[in-house]
Design a protein around this motif. Sequence first.
Motif, PDB file in Angstrom:
ATOM      1  N   ASN A 176       0.814  -1.202   0.000  1.00  0.00           N
ATOM      2  CA  ASN A 176       0.000   0.000   0.000  1.00  0.00           C
ATOM      3  C   ASN A 176       0.855   1.262   0.000  1.00  0.00           C
ATOM      4  OD1 ASN A 176      -2.822  -0.974   0.190  1.00  0.00           O
ATOM      5  ND2 ASN A 176      -1.966  -2.049   1.924  1.00  0.00           N
ATOM      6  N   ARG A 177       1.973   1.222  -0.700  1.00  0.00           N
ATOM      7  CA  ARG A 177       2.815   2.408  -0.804  1.00  0.00           C
ATOM      8  C   ARG A 177       1.979   3.571  -1.327  1.00  0.00           C
ATOM      9  NH1 ARG A 177       7.575   0.163  -4.120  1.00  0.00           N
ATOM     10  NH2 ARG A 177       6.183  -1.605  -3.959  1.00  0.00           N
ATOM     11  N   PRO A 178       2.286   4.771  -0.882  1.00  0.00           N
ATOM     12  CA  PRO A 178       1.492   5.897  -1.370  1.00  0.00           C
ATOM     13  C   PRO A 178       1.700   6.074  -2.862  1.00  0.00           C
ATOM     14  CG  PRO A 178       3.423   6.670  -0.199  1.00  0.00           C
ATOM     15  CD  PRO A 178       3.381   5.210  -0.008  1.00  0.00           C
ATOM     16  N   ARG A 179       0.639   6.331  -3.545  1.00  0.00           N
ATOM     17  CA  ARG A 179       0.739   6.535  -4.979  1.00  0.00           C
ATOM     18  C   ARG A 179       0.481   7.992  -5.281  1.00  0.00           C
ATOM     19  NH1 ARG A 179       0.116   1.256  -4.776  1.00  0.00           N
ATOM     20  NH2 ARG A 179      -1.341   1.677  -3.131  1.00  0.00           N
ATOM     21  N   HIS A 180       0.983   8.423  -6.409  1.00  0.00           N
ATOM     22  CA  HIS A 180       0.700   9.799  -6.777  1.00  0.00           C
ATOM     23  C   HIS A 180      -0.727   9.861  -7.273  1.00  0.00           C
ATOM     24  CE1 HIS A 180       4.810  10.704  -6.053  1.00  0.00           C
ATOM     25  NE2 HIS A 180       5.139   9.619  -6.720  1.00  0.00           N
ATOM     26  N   GLY A 181      -1.364  10.962  -7.009  1.00  0.00           N
ATOM     27  CA  GLY A 181      -2.766  11.076  -7.378  1.00  0.00           C
ATOM     28  C   GLY A 181      -3.636  10.814  -6.172  1.00  0.00           C
ATOM     29  N   LEU A 182      -4.877  11.206  -6.277  1.00  0.00           N
ATOM     30  CA  LEU A 182      -5.773  11.200  -5.135  1.00  0.00           C
ATOM     31  C   LEU A 182      -6.236   9.790  -4.787  1.00  0.00           C
ATOM     32  CD1 LEU A 182      -7.011  13.141  -3.234  1.00  0.00           C
ATOM     33  CD2 LEU A 182      -8.942  13.397  -4.766  1.00  0.00           C
ATOM     34  N   LEU A 183      -6.640   9.044  -5.799  1.00  0.00           N
ATOM     35  CA  LEU A 183      -7.205   7.725  -5.545  1.00  0.00           C
ATOM     36  C   LEU A 183      -6.212   6.656  -5.949  1.00  0.00           C
ATOM     37  CD1 LEU A 183     -10.929   7.506  -6.580  1.00  0.00           C
ATOM     38  CD2 LEU A 183      -9.866   6.589  -4.558  1.00  0.00           C
ATOM     39  N   THR A 184      -6.257   5.532  -5.233  1.00  0.00           N
ATOM     40  CA  THR A 184      -5.433   4.429  -5.666  1.00  0.00           C
ATOM     41  C   THR A 184      -6.298   3.498  -6.508  1.00  0.00           C
ATOM     42  OG1 THR A 184      -4.529   2.393  -4.890  1.00  0.00           O
ATOM     43  CG2 THR A 184      -5.691   3.718  -3.270  1.00  0.00           C
ATOM     44  N   PHE A 185      -5.867   3.260  -7.720  1.00  0.00           N
ATOM     45  CA  PHE A 185      -6.700   2.481  -8.645  1.00  0.00           C
ATOM     46  C   PHE A 185      -6.299   1.019  -8.687  1.00  0.00           C
ATOM     47  CE2 PHE A 185      -7.294   6.784 -10.333  1.00  0.00           C
ATOM     48  CZ  PHE A 185      -8.669   6.818 -10.328  1.00  0.00           C
ATOM     49  N   ARG A 186      -5.342   0.639  -7.812  1.00  0.00           N
ATOM     50  CA  ARG A 186      -4.779  -0.688  -7.930  1.00  0.00           C
ATOM     51  C   ARG A 186      -5.820  -1.796  -7.803  1.00  0.00           C
ATOM     52  NH1 ARG A 186      -0.456  -4.106  -6.090  1.00  0.00           N
ATOM     53  NH2 ARG A 186      -1.605  -4.488  -4.210  1.00  0.00           N
ATOM     54  N   ARG A 187      -6.749  -1.613  -6.909  1.00  0.00           N
ATOM     55  CA  ARG A 187      -7.734  -2.670  -6.709  1.00  0.00           C
ATOM     56  C   ARG A 187      -9.090  -2.248  -7.241  1.00  0.00           C
ATOM     57  NH1 ARG A 187      -5.192  -3.931  -1.665  1.00  0.00           N
ATOM     58  NH2 ARG A 187      -3.934  -5.802  -1.943  1.00  0.00           N
ATOM     59  N   LEU A 188      -9.064  -1.426  -8.285  1.00  0.00           N
ATOM     60  CA  LEU A 188     -10.309  -0.875  -8.790  1.00  0.00           C
ATOM     61  C   LEU A 188     -11.275  -1.987  -9.194  1.00  0.00           C
ATOM     62  CD1 LEU A 188     -11.547   1.865  -9.232  1.00  0.00           C
ATOM     63  CD2 LEU A 188     -10.855   1.732 -11.618  1.00  0.00           C
ATOM     64  N   TYR A 189     -10.719  -3.044  -9.831  1.00  0.00           N
ATOM     65  CA  TYR A 189     -11.595  -4.140 -10.274  1.00  0.00           C
ATOM     66  C   TYR A 189     -12.317  -4.769  -9.097  1.00  0.00           C
ATOM     67  CZ  TYR A 189      -7.909  -7.174  -8.572  1.00  0.00           C
ATOM     68  OH  TYR A 189      -7.008  -7.800  -7.768  1.00  0.00           O
ATOM     69  N   LEU A 190     -11.597  -4.891  -7.953  1.00  0.00           N
ATOM     70  CA  LEU A 190     -12.203  -5.479  -6.758  1.00  0.00           C
ATOM     71  C   LEU A 190     -13.301  -4.548  -6.223  1.00  0.00           C
ATOM     72  CD1 LEU A 190     -12.254  -7.739  -4.760  1.00  0.00           C
ATOM     73  CD2 LEU A 190     -10.363  -6.693  -3.540  1.00  0.00           C
ATOM     74  N   ASP A 191     -13.002  -3.248  -6.232  1.00  0.00           N
ATOM     75  CA  ASP A 191     -13.998  -2.289  -5.750  1.00  0.00           C
ATOM     76  C   ASP A 191     -15.258  -2.358  -6.598  1.00  0.00           C
ATOM     77  OD1 ASP A 191     -12.021  -1.571  -4.045  1.00  0.00           O
ATOM     78  OD2 ASP A 191     -11.397   0.192  -5.191  1.00  0.00           O
ATOM     79  N   LEU A 192     -15.052  -2.389  -7.927  1.00  0.00           N
ATOM     80  CA  LEU A 192     -16.210  -2.439  -8.819  1.00  0.00           C
ATOM     81  C   LEU A 192     -16.983  -3.738  -8.612  1.00  0.00           C
ATOM     82  CD1 LEU A 192     -14.690  -0.855 -12.043  1.00  0.00           C
ATOM     83  CD2 LEU A 192     -16.292   0.160 -10.406  1.00  0.00           C
ATOM     84  N   ALA A 193     -16.237  -4.842  -8.439  1.00  0.00           N
ATOM     85  CA  ALA A 193     -16.900  -6.129  -8.211  1.00  0.00           C
ATOM     86  C   ALA A 193     -17.734  -6.081  -6.941  1.00  0.00           C
ATOM     87  CB  ALA A 193     -15.864  -7.242  -8.120  1.00  0.00           C
ATOM     88  N   LEU A 194     -17.189  -5.433  -5.887  1.00  0.00           N
ATOM     89  CA  LEU A 194     -17.929  -5.360  -4.617  1.00  0.00           C
ATOM     90  C   LEU A 194     -19.205  -4.540  -4.784  1.00  0.00           C
ATOM     91  CD1 LEU A 194     -15.038  -4.903  -2.045  1.00  0.00           C
ATOM     92  CD2 LEU A 194     -16.629  -6.813  -2.215  1.00  0.00           C
ATOM     93  N   ILE A 195     -19.082  -3.408  -5.463  1.00  0.00           N
ATOM     94  CA  ILE A 195     -20.275  -2.589  -5.677  1.00  0.00           C
ATOM     95  C   ILE A 195     -21.279  -3.371  -6.523  1.00  0.00           C
ATOM     96  CG2 ILE A 195     -21.142  -0.463  -6.736  1.00  0.00           C
ATOM     97  CD1 ILE A 195     -18.437   0.811  -6.022  1.00  0.00           C
ATOM     98  N   GLY A 196     -20.752  -4.090  -7.551  1.00  0.00           N
ATOM     99  CA  GLY A 196     -21.614  -4.933  -8.374  1.00  0.00           C
ATOM    100  C   GLY A 196     -22.330  -5.972  -7.526  1.00  0.00           C
ATOM    101  N   ALA A 197     -21.589  -6.583  -6.584  1.00  0.00           N
ATOM    102  CA  ALA A 197     -22.200  -7.584  -5.713  1.00  0.00           C
ATOM    103  C   ALA A 197     -23.293  -6.951  -4.872  1.00  0.00           C
ATOM    104  CB  ALA A 197     -21.129  -8.202  -4.813  1.00  0.00           C
ATOM    105  N   GLY A 198     -23.034  -5.702  -4.398  1.00  0.00           N
ATOM    106  CA  GLY A 198     -24.043  -4.987  -3.621  1.00  0.00           C
ATOM    107  C   GLY A 198     -25.312  -4.777  -4.423  1.00  0.00           C
ATOM    108  N   ILE A 199     -25.140  -4.421  -5.712  1.00  0.00           N
ATOM    109  CA  ILE A 199     -26.305  -4.198  -6.571  1.00  0.00           C
ATOM    110  C   ILE A 199     -27.006  -5.523  -6.867  1.00  0.00           C
ATOM    111  CG2 ILE A 199     -27.045  -3.405  -8.853  1.00  0.00           C
ATOM    112  CD1 ILE A 199     -24.653  -1.414  -8.717  1.00  0.00           C
ATOM    113  N   ALA A 200     -26.186  -6.560  -7.143  1.00  0.00           N
ATOM    114  CA  ALA A 200     -26.763  -7.865  -7.479  1.00  0.00           C
ATOM    115  C   ALA A 200     -27.557  -8.434  -6.312  1.00  0.00           C
ATOM    116  CB  ALA A 200     -25.652  -8.828  -7.892  1.00  0.00           C
ATOM    117  N   ALA A 201     -27.055  -8.214  -5.090  1.00  0.00           N
ATOM    118  CA  ALA A 201     -27.726  -8.783  -3.916  1.00  0.00           C
ATOM    119  C   ALA A 201     -29.166  -8.293  -3.831  1.00  0.00           C
ATOM    120  CB  ALA A 201     -26.962  -8.408  -2.648  1.00  0.00           C
ATOM    121  N   PHE A 202     -29.395  -7.061  -4.274  1.00  0.00           N
ATOM    122  CA  PHE A 202     -30.741  -6.497  -4.229  1.00  0.00           C
ATOM    123  C   PHE A 202     -31.702  -7.332  -5.060  1.00  0.00           C
ATOM    124  CE2 PHE A 202     -34.046  -3.830  -6.044  1.00  0.00           C
ATOM    125  CZ  PHE A 202     -34.567  -3.211  -4.918  1.00  0.00           C
ATOM    126  N   PHE A 203     -31.213  -7.760  -6.253  1.00  0.00           N
ATOM    127  CA  PHE A 203     -32.101  -8.511  -7.147  1.00  0.00           C
ATOM    128  C   PHE A 203     -32.137  -9.994  -6.806  1.00  0.00           C
ATOM    129  CE2 PHE A 203     -30.730  -4.724  -9.442  1.00  0.00           C
ATOM    130  CZ  PHE A 203     -31.974  -4.164  -9.723  1.00  0.00           C
TER     131      PHE A 203
END
Lengths: 329, 286
Positions: free
Chosen positions: A8-35
């Motif tokens: 988790n070394r600090p990266r330049h820029g505001l957001l760290t995009f390294r695990r973006l796919y995981l974040d998107l998958a989690l949000i997707g799971a949150g949406i899917a759980a509703f249905f």
Amino acid sequence: MDTAIRQNRPRHGLLTFRRLYLDLALIGAGIAAFFLFPDSLGFLTRVLIMIIMVLSLDLVLGYAGIATLGHAALFGSGAYAAGLFAVNFSADPLLGLAVGAVAGAVIAFVSGLILLRAQSLTLLMLSIAVAQILQEIASKERAITGGSDGLLGISMEPIFGIYAFDFVGQTGYWYALTVLTAVFVLLKIIVASPFGLAARGIHESAERMRAIGTPVYWRLVAIYTLAGGVAGIGGALSAQVTELVSLDALGFSLSAEALIMLILGGLGRLYGAIFGTVIFMTIHHLAASVDPFNWLFVIGALVLIVVYFLPEGFIGLPARARKLMRWSP
Amino acid sequence: MPAISGILIDGVSYGMILFMISVGLSVTMGLMRIINLAHGGFALLGGAAAHWLTTIAGFGFVISTILAVASVMIIAMVLERSLYTRIYRFTELQQVLATIGITFLMIASVNLLLGSTILPIRVPELLSRPIDLGFRTLPTHRLMVVIAGLLTAAALYYLLERTWFGVRLRAAVDNRNMAASLGINTVKIYAITFSLGAGLAAFGGILGAELLPIDAYYPLRYMVLFLVVVAVGGMGSIAGSFFAAIALGIIDTAARYIVPEYGTIFFFVAMMLVLTLRPNGMLGRT
């Protein structure tokens, strides 16, 4: 822990995009759980709210290394503040969230001034005491808080004046998911910032941080206050969605359970808080519906297995499996 | 002044119970440097065993108490050798978790075997009768608790200050590695002390069943209480536990009598005050 730092070394820029796919998958799971589980929206919303609480605990414990058994004090303060605000002043949900966040942060700041001077057992005991005192006050001030009957009569206005809360809990679910996503993104930014790194540095060695000029005590107070705000948001959400605040919101069991969830998932990575909460609450939900009395066998065994065999929590499972594969002939 | 003497007698007997249960926790926590949340579980096991022995098996109170305490000591010894040896090397947080897990298993076991209702312990008729002390009458049971507490304190004092075991134990508490390198078998000391502490918890749990009723959730309900005594008294200090338990017992009882509207707030405020001023407890090492 140093692997965590390297990852988790600090990266330049505001957001760290390294695990973006995981974040998107989690949000997707949150949406899917509703249905997928339209009949268990109430339970799912409780999970989302609990995740906020455990994320806040992760900030305190996983990043800053403050061992506390009184995190319910912050959650409950947010819940009671938002509930009382809704009953007495305004039933606007977003305003209520802000009130909950401020209440959690204020309680965290004030109690943190005392707590964070202490260490290990003393710190644990002081954190327990803060939660117990608040619970006792909430229990005795029956006229204001409803005492052991709980705070009733919360009735929220529609969000933005448009989305009304419904009986099935659809609005509540989307509301909680949106707030959780916002909190999660905010925490990701914070833990990757120099401020978040300072927290981790204090965890690793308070002496060295002091030596390089970090005001350790005030940094800890700031982190605790921030976590108080986050926990307060969780509490406010729970008050608004369930339209009830009970004394359990300040209870010792809630603090202990949040701690168990965090450690089940894994400390200091935010993701651990999410997985741990989902695993714990799902098992609780299933085991309690099958056999409410023997559920403690399940959770007791689970906790022991994790502590003895999976010290990094479930989040460490993939790494462990990879290691096993590599070593197998 | 019947009110004050009433508060004192109830407070002191409550404090004695707290002392008997907590002192083992204090010594094991001071000696092994672990946070053991499962300690109240041993009081529960003792109380549950005594309940079974007195009501279902039909033994007398004294025999039941001895049998229950002895069996808890054996269980504790087994747990120490199997689970706790690893726990000693855990981080603080893992210790909290592991011992909460053990507590859950204890609660679930008692729940499975005896149910989740209150488990009363049948005491002999002699103890449930009131006794006349000349200036006031009080339940004989209270008197027995106070006497048992004082005897326990005296016996522990003798054991620690006047026997070779005590010398070795104190050496191990002060500096475990140094004690080990001087040839003291610290592993054995650990096991014996742990078992002894659990036995005391069981004893206190049985005697205190009237004030702190035994049911399956006993360890969770009173865990905080026992930890408070240890933290306020100072880890590893027997005298500290004694005075902390008596003081907290009196404060809590007095608050309940005089200002019932504040409940346990005074208890926790008192604890916060002590810990803020003396982070290692009243008689803890700095």
